[in-house]
Design a protein around this motif. Structure first.
Motif, short mmCIF file in Angstrom:
data_model
loop_
_atom_site.label_atom_id
_atom_site.label_comp_id
_atom_site.label_asym_id
_atom_site.label_seq_id
_atom_site.Cartn_x
_atom_site.Cartn_y
_atom_site.Cartn_z
N ALA A 1 0.85 -1.21 0.00
CA ALA A 1 0.00 0.00 0.00
C ALA A 1 0.87 1.24 0.00
O ALA A 1 1.70 1.43 0.90
CB ALA A 1 -0.92 0.00 1.21
N ILE A 2 0.69 2.08 -1.02
CA ILE A 2 1.41 3.34 -1.12
C ILE A 2 0.40 4.48 -1.14
O ILE A 2 -0.76 4.30 -1.51
CB ILE A 2 2.32 3.41 -2.37
CG1 ILE A 2 1.49 3.41 -3.67
CG2 ILE A 2 3.31 2.24 -2.37
CD1 ILE A 2 2.32 3.57 -4.94
N SER A 3 0.83 5.66 -0.72
CA SER A 3 -0.07 6.82 -0.72
C SER A 3 0.75 8.10 -0.70
O SER A 3 1.94 8.08 -0.39
CB SER A 3 -1.00 6.77 0.49
OG SER A 3 -2.02 7.76 0.41
N ASP A 4 0.10 9.20 -1.03
CA ASP A 4 0.69 10.53 -0.85
C ASP A 4 2.09 10.63 -1.45
O ASP A 4 3.05 11.01 -0.78
CB ASP A 4 0.66 10.89 0.64
CG ASP A 4 -0.76 10.97 1.17
OD1 ASP A 4 -1.38 12.03 1.03
OD2 ASP A 4 -1.26 9.95 1.69
N ILE A 5 2.16 10.34 -2.73
CA ILE A 5 3.43 10.45 -3.47
C ILE A 5 3.81 11.92 -3.63
O ILE A 5 5.00 12.28 -3.58
CB ILE A 5 3.31 9.77 -4.85
CG1 ILE A 5 2.94 8.29 -4.69
CG2 ILE A 5 4.63 9.90 -5.62
CD1 ILE A 5 2.45 7.64 -5.97
N HIS A 6 2.84 12.76 -3.88
CA HIS A 6 3.02 14.21 -3.96
C HIS A 6 4.13 14.62 -4.93
O HIS A 6 4.98 15.45 -4.61
CB HIS A 6 3.27 14.79 -2.58
CG HIS A 6 2.01 14.91 -1.76
ND1 HIS A 6 1.04 15.85 -2.03
CD2 HIS A 6 1.56 14.20 -0.70
CE1 HIS A 6 0.04 15.71 -1.17
NE2 HIS A 6 0.32 14.71 -0.35
N SER A 7 4.11 14.02 -6.10
CA SER A 7 4.98 14.37 -7.23
C SER A 7 6.44 14.00 -7.02
O SER A 7 7.30 14.39 -7.81
CB SER A 7 4.88 15.87 -7.58
OG SER A 7 5.75 16.68 -6.82
N ASN A 8 6.74 13.20 -5.99
CA ASN A 8 8.13 12.85 -5.67
C ASN A 8 8.53 11.58 -6.42
O ASN A 8 8.48 10.47 -5.88
CB ASN A 8 8.29 12.67 -4.17
CG ASN A 8 9.75 12.56 -3.75
OD1 ASN A 8 10.62 12.25 -4.56
ND2 ASN A 8 10.01 12.80 -2.48
N VAL A 9 8.94 11.75 -7.65
CA VAL A 9 9.28 10.61 -8.50
C VAL A 9 10.49 9.85 -7.97
O VAL A 9 10.59 8.62 -8.15
CB VAL A 9 9.52 11.07 -9.96
CG1 VAL A 9 10.80 11.91 -10.07
CG2 VAL A 9 9.56 9.90 -10.92
N PHE A 10 11.38 10.51 -7.28
CA PHE A 10 12.58 9.86 -6.74
C PHE A 10 12.20 8.87 -5.64
O PHE A 10 12.70 7.74 -5.59
CB PHE A 10 13.56 10.90 -6.21
CG PHE A 10 13.86 11.99 -7.19
CD1 PHE A 10 14.64 11.75 -8.31
CD2 PHE A 10 13.33 13.27 -7.02
CE1 PHE A 10 14.90 12.76 -9.24
CE2 PHE A 10 13.59 14.27 -7.93
CZ PHE A 10 14.38 14.03 -9.04
N ALA A 11 11.30 9.28 -4.76
CA ALA A 11 10.83 8.38 -3.71
C ALA A 11 10.01 7.24 -4.30
O ALA A 11 10.13 6.09 -3.87
CB ALA A 11 9.98 9.17 -2.71
N LEU A 12 9.19 7.55 -5.30
CA LEU A 12 8.36 6.52 -5.92
C LEU A 12 9.23 5.45 -6.59
O LEU A 12 8.95 4.25 -6.46
CB LEU A 12 7.42 7.15 -6.94
CG LEU A 12 6.51 6.17 -7.70
CD1 LEU A 12 5.61 5.39 -6.75
CD2 LEU A 12 5.68 6.92 -8.74
N GLU A 13 10.27 5.87 -7.29
CA GLU A 13 11.18 4.90 -7.91
C GLU A 13 11.75 3.94 -6.88
O GLU A 13 11.80 2.72 -7.10
CB GLU A 13 12.32 5.64 -8.61
CG GLU A 13 11.94 6.30 -9.93
CD GLU A 13 13.08 7.13 -10.50
OE1 GLU A 13 13.10 7.30 -11.74
OE2 GLU A 13 13.95 7.59 -9.74
N ALA A 14 12.19 4.49 -5.76
CA ALA A 14 12.81 3.67 -4.71
C ALA A 14 11.80 2.71 -4.10
O ALA A 14 12.10 1.54 -3.83
CB ALA A 14 13.42 4.57 -3.64
#
Length: 260
Positions: A12-25
């Motif tokens: 479960a993921i949430s609240d990425i808030h445009s942070n592609v670097f965190a999402l990649e990881a």
């Protein structure tokens, strides 16, 4: 011996808030751990980091991810011209995003029943702006009492309820036997808001957060296990872009997990 028959794991993921670097990881970590299903609980592209790149990365994985919308997804596609002009971050976002990205958010569902046992929402089952687990009347998050959380569930009787919105990872077991899990924020570890009153939500680290939720079927029945995962990534890249786009408050939060 209580023999395990089958296990199924939800990331479960949430609240990425445009942070592609965190999402990649986080996506790399999920792949390494072999989760069976990924769910994304909203507040996806709002932020002064990389909205379009975040959207494009999610589209690469769209067949693997079930996604619902959050309140700040609505804020983007419902924005009036006056709101965009008065909000430099919103102006940056709508300028960067393609029409396809905005339309994708517009048609995301409010909530989702993943199965009879698992229900997904962003805030609460009735309102994407409501904190399901926390009361913030003191200006700091305090876990609500059992009855208050149960009331906010508004009749949802799933064994597991997964939410986001507060950015604070948390697992609460209710007297009903239900488990409510906030998976935390992938991309924005601390913030201050003035609605309904001024309050701060802080995780005190720059890590990207998500949750692994495992159903374990045994000869004696089903049980659930939750693991809150904190993923290290190059948060300074995200902070640098936030600063470049005029948001030193975001940069500080991304670097520290704290509010200025």
């Amino acid at each position: 011996m209580n023999k395990i028959i089958k296990t199924t794991t939800i990331a479960a993921i949430s609240d990425i808030h445009s942070n592609v670097f965190a999402l990649e990881a986080v996506l790399a970590d999920i792949k390494q751990r072999g989760a069976d299903q990924i769910v994304n609980l909203g507040d996806i592209l709002y932020g002064p980091i990389a909205p379009q790149a975040t959207y494009e990365l999610l589209m690469e994985h769209q067949e693997d991810i079930i996604t619902i919308r959050g309140n700040q997804d609505r804020q983007i596609y419902e924005a009036t011209t006056a709101e965009i002009v008065s909000n430099s971050t919103l102006s940056f976002i709508v300028t960067e995003l393609t029409k396809d990205a905005i339309e994708w958010m517009r048609f995301l569902p409010f909530d989702y029943h993943l199965s009879k046992d698992v229900y997904l929402c962003h805030g609460s089952p009735t309102d994407d702006m409501t904190y399901l687990l926390e009361d913030i009347k003191t200006g700091q998050p305090v876990v609500r009492d059992d009855a208050s959380i149960s009331s906010l569930l508004d009749g949802v009787d799933s064994a597991v309820i997964v939410c986001g919105h507060t950015h604070i990872p948390r697992t609460v077991v209710l007297s009903s036997g239900q488990t409510v899990i906030n998976c935390g924020s992938v991309g924005y570890p601390a913030y201050e808001d003035d609605l309904p009153i001024i309050h701060k939500m802080q995780t005190y680290s720059p890590y990207a957060n998500y949750a692994l939720i495992t159903s374990i079927d045994t000869q004696q029945g089903k049980r659930w296990q939750t693991e809150h995962i904190k993923v290290a990534y190059d948060h300074k890249k995200a902070a640098t872009l936030a600063s470049k786009n005029g948001r030193e408050d975001w940069a500080f939060a991304l670097n520290t997990g704290r509010v200025l």
